[in-house]
Structure formats: C-alpha cells, structure tokens
Design a protein around this motif. Structure first.
Motif, mmCIF file in Angstrom:
data_model
loop_
_atom_site.group_PDB
_atom_site.id
_atom_site.type_symbol
_atom_site.label_atom_id
_atom_site.label_comp_id
_atom_site.label_asym_id
_atom_site.label_seq_id
_atom_site.Cartn_x
_atom_site.Cartn_y
_atom_site.Cartn_z
ATOM 1 N N ARG A 149 4.549 -12.686 3.524
ATOM 2 C CA ARG A 149 3.961 -11.833 2.499
ATOM 3 C C ARG A 149 4.203 -10.394 2.929
ATOM 4 O O ARG A 149 3.866 -10.006 4.049
ATOM 5 C CB ARG A 149 2.464 -12.098 2.367
ATOM 6 C CG ARG A 149 1.782 -11.178 1.353
ATOM 7 C CD ARG A 149 0.289 -11.402 1.323
ATOM 8 N NE ARG A 149 -0.380 -10.391 0.516
ATOM 9 C CZ ARG A 149 -1.699 -10.214 0.515
ATOM 10 N NH1 ARG A 149 -2.478 -10.980 1.257
ATOM 11 N NH2 ARG A 149 -2.239 -9.279 -0.230
ATOM 12 N N HIS A 152 2.170 -0.856 -3.517
ATOM 13 C CA HIS A 152 0.997 -0.006 -3.679
ATOM 14 C C HIS A 152 1.400 1.462 -3.599
ATOM 15 O O HIS A 152 2.105 1.856 -2.656
ATOM 16 C CB HIS A 152 -0.035 -0.266 -2.577
ATOM 17 C CG HIS A 152 -0.665 -1.612 -2.634
ATOM 18 N ND1 HIS A 152 -1.777 -1.885 -3.394
ATOM 19 C CD2 HIS A 152 -0.333 -2.778 -2.011
ATOM 20 C CE1 HIS A 152 -2.113 -3.147 -3.247
ATOM 21 N NE2 HIS A 152 -1.247 -3.719 -2.424
ATOM 22 N N GLU A 164 4.303 -7.075 -2.481
ATOM 23 C CA GLU A 164 3.181 -6.432 -3.167
ATOM 24 C C GLU A 164 3.308 -4.921 -2.984
ATOM 25 O O GLU A 164 3.354 -4.426 -1.862
ATOM 26 C CB GLU A 164 1.880 -6.939 -2.538
ATOM 27 C CG GLU A 164 0.610 -6.395 -3.125
ATOM 28 C CD GLU A 164 -0.604 -6.953 -2.393
ATOM 29 O OE1 GLU A 164 -1.531 -6.171 -2.132
ATOM 30 O OE2 GLU A 164 -0.613 -8.168 -2.078
ATOM 31 N N VAL A 214 3.820 -6.253 2.142
ATOM 32 C CA VAL A 214 3.165 -5.168 1.429
ATOM 33 C C VAL A 214 4.038 -3.930 1.569
ATOM 34 O O VAL A 214 4.352 -3.495 2.685
ATOM 35 C CB VAL A 214 1.752 -4.886 1.989
ATOM 36 C CG1 VAL A 214 1.173 -3.615 1.368
ATOM 37 C CG2 VAL A 214 0.833 -6.072 1.722
#
Length: 401
Positions: free
Chosen positions: A269, A299, A297, A271
């Motif tokens: 995973r 941001h 992911e 980020v």
C-alpha cells in the motif's frame, strides 16, 4: 502600459505572516512584485474600478499579499484565488482571518471555477514556463473577452520567454517599467476559445527505464520525465526495506517513485503526498495509467500529516530545495525531520539529494544509522534506519538551518 502610481501597502504587508509555511529570517510573506502588481491594477488603464463581485481572480499568491491587498486597496470582493502550494493557501487563510477579510475570497483549483467571467487577473509569475503556459491558456479559455492580466515578478527571475508564452494566448503583451527590482507585464485581448487549441496539460512522457507513462501539469516538479536524482534512487529501490508493505512517497511530484514502488511490490500500500495540487493530480493520473490507482493513495498535505505515527515501513524522498523562487535548504530539512514520527521502528528512509548539500549528519541525528547507497557526479542516495532512541534524543541534536 503606463508607470503605476505608488500605493501604500506597508501597513497591510507588515501584518502578513508566512505561517504555517517554512519560515526563516531572510524570508518574507510579500515582495516588491506584489506591491507593483497591485499598483498597476489601480492605474487608469488598469480598469480596477467598477469590478463586480467575482470579477477578480488571483493566481500564484504566495501568502496572501495579492488577495488581501486587492481586498483592501481595490475594495474587491468575491475574489477567486488559486495557489498551487497548500501551505501558501493555509497562510492566506490565517492572514485573512487575522485581518478580518476571510469572507473576501475563496480558494479554487486552476480552471473554469477560478476564471470564468473574470475581468481582471493578478498573477505572480511562476518559476517555470510550463506552469505559465498552463495558466495563460486557462485565463484565455475562461476569462472574460475584455480580461486584463497583470503578471509580475522579480526582475532576476524574469525572461523574454515569459512574454512569448503570454503572447501565444493574448493579442497584446506590454512590459511596464521596472521598480525596486520588480516588473509587471500587462496581457490583454485573450484569443478566442476556438483559436486556442486543446489544453496544453496534462502532458505525458515516457522513459526507456520506466514501464509506464508519466503525467505532469505545468507546475509539477520534474515535468513528465524522469529526473536524474529519482533515476539514481530507483536503481537501488529493490533492496530498500525489502519486506516493507507500507510505503510513502513524500513530495511525490509526478508519481514516478510511488508508482514504481506499487508495481515492484504487488501487496504494498503506497501513500503519495505532496503540498502541490499539480503534483497530486499528476501522481493520480500516472497511477491510473499504470493500473495501480487502487493501491496508490494520494494526498495534498503538508509533509507527512496524512500518515499516522509509526505507519511507514519505507519512506522515499527526493526533497525540494526551494520555497517559491528562493533556494533554501531548510525546506528539505523540514521534511527530513518529519520522517521520524511517521516511520515504524526499524523503518527506512531512502533519500536522494544534491551531494553538495551534505544532508548526512542531519539524517543521522533525526532518523538513525545511515549508509550511502549510491553516488554519482551530482547526487547521493542515503539509507537511514529509524533508531529506537527516545524522540527527545533526536530533538536535542537538531541543527537548525
């Protein structure tokens, strides 16, 4: 364009702060270009008078000087403002609240919601020509047919090429007189939408060493390419915390590191975080095109604020070396210091940087034991393992830029 008359913004500017952006004694929340842009917009040919709500757009405001100056000097309301860096956006919000002007503006992404119907645009010229190209196309595409653009900057950062970029999208570009080492360009007569051609961004690039295409907006660091520092870091990515399944790409730029990590580790995973709106959007597009969007992911965030304490088993970092147009090592120092909190015990920071910046001692104090992974004529790659020593021990050894 006539020489703009002086206006007194000293009282307003004295109240501005860079907080929460990186700060240092030699950095300010405004510069001479802010004052000159606002002065130009108040002259007779600036047509600032009579602006209706929502007819003024501001682009590239550093920390609120242009937006709040326009609200104070021009009495403008319904100002629409775009700032690519999140910390600049937050600084504007804090300054506006302190000055009682929070209701005078709204923050918008670069596009129709920012520019549709705007008759006056105030612009701090960006560092790169690609960023200016995307901005200029957007203004011509969505602003009012009689829109005027006052684009200013410090003379040392301005080039004739900026006039040429604006000239692609506006019928007239005129340079004003320089003052206090700043200058303003006036662009008017935007080309009709039918004459503009397709949007110049996002752009896509490729590299023989990458199994995916790379997206970029105008303000995306590195563009749609693989920069040399990232290339050197990627060469040793396979042995970076081999068992790590929770990975962070800090300052993700165009997303090359995040996507490469996701492709190399099918269960990971990832980020990807950056304070730049252009970077986060580009990373999202790159991940989608590579088929890993479900595991990357993104941001738009300050440093590692989107990452829980101790979550990351591996952090990849190719840090920036400038704040706005100013080169300052403290920007990277701030990111390196943030890594300790987010790293799991024994987690690894894999960092690439220009060798002359000598970050090794800082990384060792803040993170833990360091080893050199690679080095070429320009860049150094370091690996640091988060030590078990108490956080206070790291804090006591901090060296401030």
């Amino acid at each position: 364009m006539s020489d703009p008359a002086g206006i007194d913004l000293s009282g307003l500017f004295a109240k501005l702060s860079r907080e929460p952006d990186f700060d240092a004694p030699e950095l300010r929340a405004h510069d001479a270009a802010d004052e000159l842009i606002l002065a130009a917009a108040t002259t007779a040919d600036g047509d600032a008078g009579g602006l209706g709500d929502g007819e003024l757009a501001v682009i590239g405001d550093r920390h609120g000087a242009l937006t709040l100056g326009a609200a104070s000097v021009l009495g403008a309301r319904g100002i629409r403002t775009h700032q690519d860096p999140l910390l600049g956006e937050r600084a504007l919000a804090r300054n506006a609240e302190r000055l009682g002007l929070a209701g005078a503006y709204s923050s918008r992404p670069l596009g129709a919601s920012l520019l549709e119907g705007a008759r006056l645009v105030l612009l701090q010229l960006p560092r790169g020509l690609d960023a200016l190209d995307e901005i200029a196309w957007s203004i011509a595409r969505w602003a009012a047919p009689d829109a005027r653009v006052y684009a200013g900057g410090r003379v040392k950062h301005m080039t004739r090429a900026q006039n040429d970029v604006l000239g692609r999208y506006f019928g007239e570009v005129v340079a004003g007189l320089g003052r206090r080492k700043a200058r303003v360009l006036l662009a008017r007569d935007p080309r009709a939408a039918r004459d503009l051609g397709p949007a110049p961004f996002p752009r896509w690039g490729s590299d023989p060493s990458l199994p995916f295409r790379v997206a970029a907006h105008g303000a995306t660091f590195g563009g749609a390419a693989l920069d040399r520092g990232t290339r050197l870091l990627l060469e040793g990515l396979g042995d970076a915390a081999p068992a790590a399944q929770r990975i962070v790409d800090l300052g993700c730029g165009n997303g090359v590191l995040a996507v490469s990590a996701a492709l190399a580790r099918a269960e990971a995973r990832v980020v990807a975080t950056d304070q730049s709106e252009a970077a986060v959007s580009a990373t999202r597009l790159t991940a989608e095109a590579a088929g890993v969007a479900g595991r990357v992911e993104t941001h738009r965030a300050d440093a590692l604020e989107a990452v829980p304490d101790g979550w990351a088993e591996l952090i990849l970092l190719n840090p920036p070396f400038h704040t706005g147009s100013t080169v300052h090592a403290g920007v990277a120092h701030r990111l390196i210091r943030a890594c300790r909190r987010a790293l799991a015990p024994g987690g690894e920071l894999r960092l690439v940087f220009n060798s002359h910046l000598r970050y090794r001692s800082l990384v060792e104090r803040e993170i833990g034991p360091v080893r050199q992974v690679a080095r070429d004529r320009t860049f150094t790659v370091l690996s640091a393992e988060r030590s078990e020593r108490p956080a206070g021990a790291a804090a006591a050894g901090r060296c401030h830029p």
